[in-house]
Design a protein around this motif. Structure first.
Motif, PDB file in Angstrom:
ATOM      1  N   VAL A  67      -8.912  -1.812  -0.442  1.00  0.00           N
ATOM      2  CA  VAL A  67      -9.933  -1.249  -1.302  1.00  0.00           C
ATOM      3  C   VAL A  67     -11.353  -1.846  -0.693  1.00  0.00           C
ATOM      4  O   VAL A  67     -11.966  -0.730  -0.674  1.00  0.00           O
ATOM      5  N   GLY A  92      -3.721  -5.494  -1.044  1.00  0.00           N
ATOM      6  CA  GLY A  92      -4.275  -4.591  -1.993  1.00  0.00           C
ATOM      7  C   GLY A  92      -5.850  -4.669  -2.034  1.00  0.00           C
ATOM      8  O   GLY A  92      -6.264  -3.766  -1.631  1.00  0.00           O
ATOM      9  N   TYR A  93      -6.512  -5.746  -2.103  1.00  0.00           N
ATOM     10  CA  TYR A  93      -7.804  -5.621  -2.041  1.00  0.00           C
ATOM     11  C   TYR A  93      -8.472  -5.559  -0.599  1.00  0.00           C
ATOM     12  O   TYR A  93      -9.509  -4.976  -0.540  1.00  0.00           O
ATOM     13  N   ILE A 123       0.819  -1.309  -0.044  1.00  0.00           N
ATOM     14  CA  ILE A 123      -0.040  -0.144  -0.076  1.00  0.00           C
ATOM     15  C   ILE A 123       0.889   1.342  -0.182  1.00  0.00           C
ATOM     16  O   ILE A 123       0.715   2.398  -0.736  1.00  0.00           O
ATOM     17  N   TYR A 163       0.112   3.329  -3.484  1.00  0.00           N
ATOM     18  CA  TYR A 163      -0.806   4.192  -3.043  1.00  0.00           C
ATOM     19  C   TYR A 163      -1.183   5.160  -4.148  1.00  0.00           C
ATOM     20  O   TYR A 163      -2.465   5.401  -4.071  1.00  0.00           O
ATOM     21  N   ILE A 183      -3.246   3.316  -6.649  1.00  0.00           N
ATOM     22  CA  ILE A 183      -4.568   2.893  -6.385  1.00  0.00           C
ATOM     23  C   ILE A 183      -5.494   3.969  -6.121  1.00  0.00           C
ATOM     24  O   ILE A 183      -6.723   4.092  -6.627  1.00  0.00           O
ATOM     25  N   THR A 216      -6.194  -0.581  -8.729  1.00  0.00           N
ATOM     26  CA  THR A 216      -5.639  -1.756  -7.712  1.00  0.00           C
ATOM     27  C   THR A 216      -5.198  -2.996  -8.662  1.00  0.00           C
ATOM     28  O   THR A 216      -4.009  -3.289  -8.390  1.00  0.00           O
TER      29      THR A 216
END
Length: 374
Positions: A344, A340-341, A88, A92, A95, A324
């Motif tokens: 989110v 990562g998910y 992240i 970031y 994302i 992402t």
């Protein structure tokens, strides 16, 4: 023979009886709900052990053994046994801002700050409805100007480079701003006495509700240009946004129609007796009360519209989820997709929960207003 009138005394009101001391407190709660019998106590201990073990493993993976910073392209994560939250910190920008030019990503940060700040101001409801709506219109226009650029010395950026959370916000804002008025018009039209208008609204609502959102977005973004003249070019983002607006309006129209049907006929008849015209009755009396009735269902559709913005990644428009996915294509970080998910998921959970709490506060205010009126 005369008899004196008998007097009757009202029984004195006895003080409310409290449950015995052994039926109150934590001990009584545990005995009543968790340890009613030896078998129930055994199940309570087994379930508690499973929950505590699971929570400990989650805490150990996510916090104790996690890697928070890995400047060596994730080398520290590859030897760790916990989560790699360093992905992240590394990704970031991708994302949150997608493919937006790196040097101009401060615009995306400013847009996110504006949306969150005005959302917090609107949630307090210290300002009037008109002021809040005007503020949201200004926020929406400022978002477009900041993303597009070309004015005030800002470098122009095409919509194919828009992405991340600012794109999610602008898709969501456009869907609600365009879809809610259209939903109200479709709901009123479906109840119209004009047969042609009523059939047209019914066909629109039922036709759109019978099509998956993904198919509608594909039609708007990829197939619709085939039917347009060559000199008429409409941006793909605008075409997909129109599809989202129509889809939201078709579902929200049935919610609004339910509110209109729940209104007592006496409200409309009383307004007619005062000499009010149809549109004045609808705007001042019927619609405000009908929308207040359907606040829970309407906010359900609004929250779903925010989550439906993830479908835009299928069209090559990188919202938060699409950005992402793109960020996790890096070979050094591709194995850390779970982290990562989860980021989110947390982002969507916070925003959707905030909208749900706001809708609940509106519903409670409406109930208090009704109690005061009665």
């Amino acid at each position: 023979m005369s008899t004196a009138p008998r007097s009757f005394a009202l029984p004195a009101s006895s003080p409310p009886r409290l449950p015995p001391a052994d039926a109150r407190g934590l001990r009584a709660f545990l005995r009543t709900h968790l340890f009613q019998s030896p078998l129930a106590g055994l199940f309570t201990f087994l379930l508690g052990a499973v929950v505590i073990t699971a929570l400990w493993h989650i805490l150990r993976w996510s916090v104790v053994d996690a890697v928070w910073y890995a400047p060596d392209n994730g080398a520290a994560c590859r030897t760790a046994t916990g989560a790699c939250w360093a992905v992240i910190a590394e990704k970031y920008r991708v994302i949150l801002f997608g493919a937006y030019p790196y040097d101009e990503q401060w615009r995306g940060g400013l847009i996110i700050a504006i949306w969150l700040a005005w959302g917090a101001v609107s949630a307090t409801r210290l300002l009037g409805v008109g002021t809040r709506l005007a503020g949201w219109a200004a926020v929406f226009v400022a978002t477009i100007l900041l993303l597009r650029g070309g004015i005030l010395g800002l470098a122009p950026v095409g919509t194919d480079h828009w992405g991340g959370l600012p794109l999610t916000f602008i898709i969501f804002g456009g869907t609600i701003a365009g879809g809610l008025p259209l939903a109200i018009m479709l709901a009123i039209g479906r109840r119209s006495e004009l047969k042609v208008l009523r059939l047209l609204c019914v066909a629109t609502i039922e036709g759109v509700r019978g099509i998956p959102l993904l198919a509608l977005l594909f039609f708007a973004a990829l197939i619709l240009p085939l039917f347009l003249p060559p000199q008429l070019t409409v941006d793909k983002l605008i075409r997909a946004e129109i599809g989202m607006i129509v889809f939201f309006a078709a579902y929200a129209a049935e919610v609004v129609r339910g509110g209109l049907q729940a209104m007592p006929e006496g409200q409309d008849e009383a307004a007619k007796a005062l000499g009010l015209g149809y549109w004045l009755r609808m705007r001042k009396i019927i619609l405000p009360q009908a929308l207040a009735i359907v606040v829970p269902a309407l906010f359900n559709d609004i929250i779903r519209a925010f989550k439906n913005t993830t479908f835009f990644s299928i069209l090559g428009l990188f919202d938060v989820l699409g950005a992402t996915k793109a960020a996790l294509q890096d070979p050094n970080w591709v194995r850390y997709g779970t982290e990562g998910y989860l980021f989110v998921f947390l982002l969507y959970f916070i925003i959707c929960s905030a909208m749900s709490l706001y809708g609940g506060s509106i519903e409670r205010d409406n109930r208090r207003r009704v109690r005061r009126a009665t």
